[in-house]
Motif scaffolding. Structure first.
Motif, short mmCIF file in Angstrom:
data_model
loop_
_atom_site.label_atom_id
_atom_site.label_comp_id
_atom_site.label_asym_id
_atom_site.label_seq_id
_atom_site.Cartn_x
_atom_site.Cartn_y
_atom_site.Cartn_z
N ALA A 188 0.68 -0.81 0.41
CA ALA A 188 0.25 0.26 0.17
C ALA A 188 1.03 1.13 0.08
O ALA A 188 0.67 2.57 -0.93
CB ALA A 188 -0.70 -0.13 1.19
N ILE A 189 1.86 1.14 0.71
CA ILE A 189 2.83 2.10 0.45
C ILE A 189 3.60 2.19 -0.42
O ILE A 189 3.80 3.51 -1.02
CB ILE A 189 4.12 2.19 1.97
CG1 ILE A 189 3.46 2.22 3.23
CG2 ILE A 189 4.85 3.07 2.01
CD1 ILE A 189 4.15 1.90 4.13
N LEU A 190 3.90 1.48 -1.19
CA LEU A 190 4.54 1.35 -2.72
C LEU A 190 3.86 2.07 -3.53
O LEU A 190 3.88 2.90 -4.26
CB LEU A 190 5.16 -0.06 -3.31
CG LEU A 190 6.67 -0.60 -2.43
CD1 LEU A 190 6.49 -1.89 -2.73
CD2 LEU A 190 7.22 0.99 -3.18
N GLN A 191 2.36 1.71 -3.78
CA GLN A 191 1.73 2.03 -4.21
C GLN A 191 1.25 3.75 -4.19
O GLN A 191 0.93 4.65 -5.32
CB GLN A 191 0.24 1.57 -4.56
CG GLN A 191 0.54 0.35 -5.16
CD GLN A 191 -0.74 -0.74 -5.10
OE1 GLN A 191 -1.79 -0.25 -4.63
NE2 GLN A 191 -0.86 -1.90 -5.44
N LYS A 192 0.78 4.29 -3.10
CA LYS A 192 0.96 5.30 -2.39
C LYS A 192 1.97 6.77 -2.58
O LYS A 192 1.98 7.19 -2.83
CB LYS A 192 0.57 4.99 -0.80
CG LYS A 192 -0.24 7.14 -0.46
CD LYS A 192 -1.21 6.60 -0.66
CE LYS A 192 -2.60 7.60 -0.15
NZ LYS A 192 -3.74 7.66 0.21
N ALA A 204 13.29 0.28 -2.81
CA ALA A 204 13.26 1.89 -2.86
C ALA A 204 12.59 1.98 -1.39
O ALA A 204 13.36 3.60 -1.17
CB ALA A 204 12.62 2.31 -3.72
N LEU A 205 11.68 1.53 -1.32
CA LEU A 205 11.08 1.89 -0.11
C LEU A 205 12.13 1.70 0.84
O LEU A 205 11.81 2.82 2.70
CB LEU A 205 10.09 1.18 0.41
CG LEU A 205 9.48 1.90 1.14
CD1 LEU A 205 8.80 2.60 0.92
CD2 LEU A 205 7.68 0.50 1.28
N ARG A 206 12.89 0.18 2.05
CA ARG A 206 14.03 0.76 2.30
C ARG A 206 14.76 1.64 2.08
O ARG A 206 14.90 2.68 3.59
CB ARG A 206 14.57 -0.73 2.02
CG ARG A 206 13.43 -2.04 2.69
CD ARG A 206 14.09 -3.02 2.88
NE ARG A 206 15.12 -3.83 1.83
CZ ARG A 206 14.79 -4.51 1.25
NH1 ARG A 206 13.93 -4.78 0.77
NH2 ARG A 206 15.70 -5.00 -0.30
#
Length: 240
Positions: A188-192, A204-206
């Motif tokens: 959900a965070i990746l998409q947001k 990339a998120l990490r």
């Protein structure tokens, strides 16, 4: 009789009357008290401005023809410090003067003579608008134990010290603030934050999370604000 401000909120509504005519001041005070408001009176602009420094008000009833400062000056001085609703009550009925007062920041303009019914209706409208604006502003500023985000101005503070974030870091933090205390899944965070094109690539998120933690966490290796839920995602700690 109409309820002052909001019948559900039995809060005191203080209204400042800045008017040099004693009879009009007394009349306005009587009407307001009858409706359950709490009026304070000032006969000059300077006296009114001093009262604003000493007490908290929810509305100003302002005459333009004051003996010391022109009412237009009072509007400018009030607006330089706050968004307190200003209802101008004046005998000046020229359109350009009404426009000038409104352009300077007055919320409404009522020409003398006026009816009690119209006055009270204008007051209720101004207070209602201010209440709705305050709720909107409050919704845009969120805090968790010293960590504050202002979604409107895109600013972040830790214990009142401003922290400068990149746009992606801000988006990540804003995302977590949407569900304070609840787990936000990695997907959900990746998409947001990045968009659907990132799929399940969490690298990339990490990296972004590590950068954000270095800026907002007292001890990035032992996060206080953003907790990792292994195998699921992240959670903004509501008991930081």
């Amino acid at each position: 009789m109409h309820p002052p401000y909001d019948r559900k909120e039995r809060s005191i509504v203080n209204i400042l009357i800045i008017e040099d005519d004693q009879q009009i001041r007394s009349f306005l005070s009587y009407i307001l008290e009858k409706e359950g408001y709490h009026p304070e009176m000032a006969a000059t602009g300077k006296e009114g401005l001093q009262l604003l420094k000493e007490k908290e008000f929810q509305l100003i009833l302002l005459d333009l023809g004051l003996p010391d400062l022109d009412g237009m000056q009072v509007i400018e001085k009030v607006r330089a410090a706050s968004n307190l609703p200003i209802l101008v009550i004046s005998a000046r009925d020229q359109d350009h003067e009404k426009a000038d007062a409104l352009d300077l920041g007055a919320d409404d303009y009522l020409t003398k003579p006026f009816s009690t019914t119209e006055l009270l209706a204008r007051i209720r409208t101004a207070l209602r608008h201010a209440q709705n604006e305050n709720k909107t502003q409050a919704a845009l500023v969120k805090s968790v134990q010293g960590l504050t985000i202002d979604l409107d101005s895109h600013r972040v503070f830790v214990n009142e010290k401003e922290i400068h974030l990149t746009p992606l870091e801000f988006s990540l933090l804003a995302c977590l603030f949407e569900q304070i205390g609840k787990v936000y899944t990695t997907q959900a965070i990746l998409q947001k934050v990045y968009g659907t094109q990132y799929g399940s690539d969490t690298r990339a998120l990490r990296t972004l999370m590590a950068s954000l933690r270095r800026k907002i966490e007292p001890q990035p290796a032992k996060p206080r604000y953003i907790l990792t839920e292994i195998g699921v995602g992240y959670r903004l700690n509501d008991h930081a």
